[in-house]
Write a protein that holds these residues in place. Structure first.
Motif, PDB file in Angstrom:
ATOM      1  N   ALA A 267      16.483 -12.696  13.520  1.00  0.00           N
ATOM      2  CA  ALA A 267      17.152 -12.931  12.389  1.00  0.00           C
ATOM      3  C   ALA A 267      16.409 -12.629  10.891  1.00  0.00           C
ATOM      4  O   ALA A 267      17.047 -12.224  10.220  1.00  0.00           O
ATOM      5  CB  ALA A 267      17.701 -14.821  11.342  1.00  0.00           C
ATOM      6  N   TYR A 271      19.154  -9.625   9.723  1.00  0.00           N
ATOM      7  CA  TYR A 271      19.978  -9.957   8.657  1.00  0.00           C
ATOM      8  C   TYR A 271      19.259  -8.623   7.379  1.00  0.00           C
ATOM      9  O   TYR A 271      20.015  -8.152   7.234  1.00  0.00           O
ATOM     10  CB  TYR A 271      19.396 -11.315   8.014  1.00  0.00           C
ATOM     11  CG  TYR A 271      20.597 -12.250   8.509  1.00  0.00           C
ATOM     12  CD1 TYR A 271      21.608 -11.726   8.040  1.00  0.00           C
ATOM     13  CD2 TYR A 271      20.571 -12.938   9.770  1.00  0.00           C
ATOM     14  CE1 TYR A 271      23.109 -12.522   9.288  1.00  0.00           C
ATOM     15  CE2 TYR A 271      21.661 -14.130  10.043  1.00  0.00           C
ATOM     16  CZ  TYR A 271      22.053 -13.923  10.346  1.00  0.00           C
ATOM     17  OH  TYR A 271      23.216 -14.380  10.696  1.00  0.00           O
ATOM     18  N   TYR A 275      22.204  -5.416   8.651  1.00  0.00           N
ATOM     19  CA  TYR A 275      23.053  -5.892   7.727  1.00  0.00           C
ATOM     20  C   TYR A 275      22.746  -5.393   5.716  1.00  0.00           C
ATOM     21  O   TYR A 275      23.440  -5.771   5.637  1.00  0.00           O
ATOM     22  CB  TYR A 275      23.612  -7.250   7.927  1.00  0.00           C
ATOM     23  CG  TYR A 275      24.781  -7.301   9.128  1.00  0.00           C
ATOM     24  CD1 TYR A 275      25.311  -6.511   9.072  1.00  0.00           C
ATOM     25  CD2 TYR A 275      24.239  -7.888   9.961  1.00  0.00           C
ATOM     26  CE1 TYR A 275      26.376  -6.974  10.809  1.00  0.00           C
ATOM     27  CE2 TYR A 275      24.795  -7.882  11.319  1.00  0.00           C
ATOM     28  CZ  TYR A 275      26.311  -7.546  11.178  1.00  0.00           C
ATOM     29  OH  TYR A 275      26.813  -7.403  12.683  1.00  0.00           O
ATOM     30  N   GLN A 281      21.577 -14.478   5.617  1.00  0.00           N
ATOM     31  CA  GLN A 281      20.485 -14.658   6.071  1.00  0.00           C
ATOM     32  C   GLN A 281      20.555 -16.496   6.399  1.00  0.00           C
ATOM     33  O   GLN A 281      20.195 -17.143   6.653  1.00  0.00           O
ATOM     34  CB  GLN A 281      18.780 -14.533   6.610  1.00  0.00           C
ATOM     35  CG  GLN A 281      18.220 -15.258   7.639  1.00  0.00           C
ATOM     36  CD  GLN A 281      16.992 -14.566   7.232  1.00  0.00           C
ATOM     37  OE1 GLN A 281      16.681 -13.546   6.973  1.00  0.00           O
ATOM     38  NE2 GLN A 281      16.138 -15.241   8.042  1.00  0.00           N
ATOM     39  N   SER A 284      24.100 -17.986   7.099  1.00  0.00           N
ATOM     40  CA  SER A 284      24.215 -18.355   8.488  1.00  0.00           C
ATOM     41  C   SER A 284      23.715 -19.515   8.870  1.00  0.00           C
ATOM     42  O   SER A 284      23.452 -20.400   9.601  1.00  0.00           O
ATOM     43  CB  SER A 284      23.326 -17.395   8.932  1.00  0.00           C
ATOM     44  OG  SER A 284      22.107 -17.379   9.503  1.00  0.00           O
ATOM     45  N   VAL A 334      28.574  -8.806   7.889  1.00  0.00           N
ATOM     46  CA  VAL A 334      27.431  -9.316   7.891  1.00  0.00           C
ATOM     47  C   VAL A 334      28.637 -11.112   8.298  1.00  0.00           C
ATOM     48  O   VAL A 334      27.697 -11.779   9.186  1.00  0.00           O
ATOM     49  CB  VAL A 334      26.724  -9.439   6.525  1.00  0.00           C
ATOM     50  CG1 VAL A 334      26.941  -9.227   5.930  1.00  0.00           C
ATOM     51  CG2 VAL A 334      25.686 -10.462   7.436  1.00  0.00           C
ATOM     52  N   VAL A 338      28.084 -13.607  11.042  1.00  0.00           N
ATOM     53  CA  VAL A 338      27.790 -15.158  11.031  1.00  0.00           C
ATOM     54  C   VAL A 338      28.617 -16.317  11.460  1.00  0.00           C
ATOM     55  O   VAL A 338      28.321 -17.156  11.828  1.00  0.00           O
ATOM     56  CB  VAL A 338      27.650 -15.604   8.956  1.00  0.00           C
ATOM     57  CG1 VAL A 338      27.595 -17.382   9.024  1.00  0.00           C
ATOM     58  CG2 VAL A 338      26.455 -14.706   8.747  1.00  0.00           C
TER      59      VAL A 338
END
Length: 461
Positions: A267, A271, A275, A281, A284, A334, A338
């Motif tokens: 992650a 992210y 992205y 992030q 999420s 993104v 998520v």
């Protein structure tokens, strides 16, 4: 046997046990999610080297985990129990060692120094101090209450403690330590990360002290000294090798940590690099927390009706399928990513709420088979397996990042970004599916067997 002079099991114990993993994960999740990122991007250490150091440390754990488990089992305990005092003794050292791992001021030192420094501080944190607090803490669950429903509650609250610490870390770190350069590149600020690591260490100490203050050990194991002394480490390991329930839960734990921590660690790459959104992030993590809260609410009643192993199989299959779907559709938004990660984390969350209760079932099963209760030793083997999963995750992530050519300079090349996405989605998904198969076909303690074991132990006591 239970000490009837103690206050009854209740919410205070649940909250206290939650605080234990709250403290654990202020250092454990920080390490599993950001140590690799910190050392590749701030300290400029090759990802494969970091992974190798983490795997070497697990060989040290093979000794320290089992040793700590035996120390716990041999301990007589006092008015404060045999496990709780270790939280008081070791909360400071584990927090200090964790903080020392993230010293961005050493980034300009020679590479040899940085590698040796990482090796020493990581061994001290994970193999010595974290072991000396986590093994007793995990063993406490069986000592707090002998009742299966109480232990399931402790498992749920422990998982919630880890979730809360994880949410704080996974939300704050991206918001505080990442910055966007003029060209739009998202990078980590090493000085801010070091500061935040210090804050998390202080919070860990506070959480451990609350765990110590709020919990009570009620079950005093009745172990014949001669029987225990004759049960050497060698004999204990031989018993473990032929114990199907222990072997299968160890295998399941390794696969679970390999999958979960790979997803967590990646992650920090998918992210900001794939992205270009550190904010997503953090978002999420909030979505993950909501999924885990829902999982906590439904896990206990469903597990009571259908069985812990049965629910674990279904939840991991769901998480694996969601990850495979994400890999195939490769969402460009993104926020769609998520949402897909939320579904995957929800499936994992259901299993997480149950997982700590599974090991207490294994401890009961081992007692019936071997005629001796060794909460500390069995939990030590389980903890060692979890650390193997952690190391394999770091090692695998590190090697795969090196294989796709990732460095701080190449992080935003299209080929590297596609590789980051593949690692982030495919590897964890395959692991969750494998985990479900292990629990389905190898792990023997399904509902009918667990209920029978509980009945037999109650008759014995």
């Amino acid at each position: 046997m239970a000490d009837k002079g103690q206050r009854p099991f209740g919410f205070r114990d649940k909250l206290g046990y939650l605080m234990g993993d709250f403290g654990n994960d202020f250092t454990f999740i920080l390490s599993s999610s950001f140590l690799l990122k910190f050392y590749t991007d701030i300290m400029d250490v090759n990802a494969a080297i970091v992974g190798v150091i983490m795997m070497i440390a697990r060989f040290v754990d093979a000794v320290t985990d089992v040793t700590m488990g035996r120390i716990c089992d041999r301990g007589k305990g006092g008015k404060n129990g045999k496990y709780r005092p270790w939280l008081l003794r070791m909360c400071g050292p584990v927090a200090i060692a964790s903080f020392l791992m993230y010293q961005s001021g050493l980034a300009s030192m020679p590479m040899t120094f940085k590698v040796i420094y990482l090796f020493i501080t990581y061994i001290l944190w994970g193999s010595v101090f974290y072991t000396s607090v986590n093994i007793p803490y995990g063993s406490m669950a069986s000592a707090i209450s002998p009742e299966p429903d109480d232990r399931q509650s402790l498992s749920t609250f422990r998982s919630m403690g880890g979730l809360l610490a994880g949410m704080i870390i996974m939300v704050l770190v991206p918001l505080v330590v990442y910055k966007t350069l003029e060209d739009g590149t998202v990078v980590m600020d090493g000085g801010k990360f070091t500061m935040l690591a210090g804050v998390f260490s202080v919070l860990a100490v506070g959480a451990y002290l609350l765990c110590y203050a709020l919990t009570t050990e009620r079950v005093v194991p009745q172990v014949d000294k001669k029987t225990f002394e004759s049960n050497s480490v060698g004999r204990m390991l031989r018993n473990a090798v032929i114990n199907r329930s222990l072997l299968s839960i160890i295998a399941a734990s390794i696969v679970m940590l390999l999958s979960q921590l790979t997803m967590q660690a990646m992650a920090g790459y998918v992210y900001p690099n794939y992205y270009g959104s550190a904010t997503a992030q953090s978002a999420s993590t909030g979505a993950m927390g909501i999924g885990m809260i829902i999982a906590a609410a439904i896990a206990k009643p469903i597990a009571r009706k259908y069985g812990k192993a049965e629910l674990s199989i279904a939840s991991n299959l769901f998480a694996g399928v969601m990850g495979i779907v994400t890999f195939i559709i490769r969402p460009q938004s993104v926020w769609v990513f998520v949402a897909m990660q939320f579904l995957c984390w929800f499936g994992l969350g259901v299993f997480t709420m149950i997982s700590w209760a599974l090991i207490t079932d294994v401890i009961d099963d081992a007692e019936l088979k071997n005629g001796i209760r060794e909460d500390g030793s069995v939990y030590a083997l389980y903890s060692f397996a979890r650390k193997i999963g952690q190391a394999l995750s770091a090692g695998l992530s590190g090697f795969l990042l090196s294989a796709i050519g990732y460095t701080a300079e190449t992080a935003n090349l299209p080929k590297v970004k596609e590789g980051i996405f593949n690692i982030s989605t495919l590897i964890p998904s395959l692991g969750f599916i494998l985990l479900a198969l292990i629990l389905w076909f190898w792990y023997p303690l399904h509902k009918k067997t667990v209920d029978e074991n509980v009945r037999k132990l109650k008759e014995m006591r």
